[in-house]
Design an enzyme around this catalytic site. Structure first.
Site, short mmCIF file in Angstrom:
data_model
loop_
_atom_site.label_atom_id
_atom_site.label_comp_id
_atom_site.label_asym_id
_atom_site.label_seq_id
_atom_site.Cartn_x
_atom_site.Cartn_y
_atom_site.Cartn_z
N CYS A 106 -43.01 -22.75 16.45
CA CYS A 106 -42.86 -22.55 15.01
C CYS A 106 -41.74 -23.41 14.45
CB CYS A 106 -42.64 -21.08 14.69
SG CYS A 106 -41.17 -20.38 15.46
N TYR A 140 -41.13 -14.07 25.34
CA TYR A 140 -41.90 -14.76 24.33
C TYR A 140 -43.27 -14.15 24.14
CZ TYR A 140 -38.57 -18.39 25.87
OH TYR A 140 -37.45 -19.09 26.24
N GLU A 191 -41.21 -10.03 27.19
CA GLU A 191 -40.73 -9.88 25.81
C GLU A 191 -39.39 -9.15 25.84
OE1 GLU A 191 -39.80 -10.09 22.19
OE2 GLU A 191 -41.71 -11.02 22.71
N ASP A 208 -44.45 -19.00 23.75
CA ASP A 208 -44.38 -18.91 22.29
C ASP A 208 -42.96 -18.47 21.93
OD1 ASP A 208 -44.88 -18.67 19.60
OD2 ASP A 208 -46.14 -16.89 19.78
#
Length: 134
Positions: A90, A1, A22, A62
């Site tokens: 999001c 993330y 990531e 995130d």
């Protein structure tokens, strides 16, 4: 993330250690280049590299629109156990689901801030500060 390291770059001057995870190859390469020697960049899915992540006082997540994997929520609540957790979402739908699951493993939301990064679209980011309650 961790993306290209945006949040890591904001935290690295205040932290003893920064670890970023990531799974997207180009983003991970850019993030590693951006962070340089100021932290550790792990390539892979968060659910697959949790054992490589040291204890954390504060964690920033995130995730993509699908939200946090259940195994990651379990890991956060039972093994990583950061005192502070910042969740950037999001997707209101996955955020509500994840917030409920995070509450079940010992976290409470202190503040939820909506951020309109994409005006004139239906997309809204939710930035949430949670803390451990047990």
């Amino acid at each position: 993330y961790g993306g290209v390291g945006f949040f890591a770059l904001g935290l690295e001057s205040r932290a003893k250690r920064v670890t970023v995870v990531e799974r997207d190859g180009p983003s991970a390469q850019d993030g590693k280049r951006n962070l340089g020697e100021r932290g550790t960049y792990l390539y892979g899915d968060v659910a697959e590299v949790t054992e490589q992540i040291a204890e954390a006082d504060c964690m920033v997540v995130d995730p993509p629109r699908s939200g946090l994997a259940p195994s990651v929520i379990h890991w956060i609540g039972t093994k990583a156990r950061p005192e502070q957790l910042l969740y950037v979402s999001c997707s209101e739908t996955s955020f509500i689901r994840d917030l409920s699951a995070l509450q079940a493993v010992g976290y409470e939301a202190e503040e939820i801030t909506p951020v309109d990064l994409f005006p004139h679209t239906p997309h809204l980011e939710l930035v949430t500060h949670l803390h451990r309650v047990d």
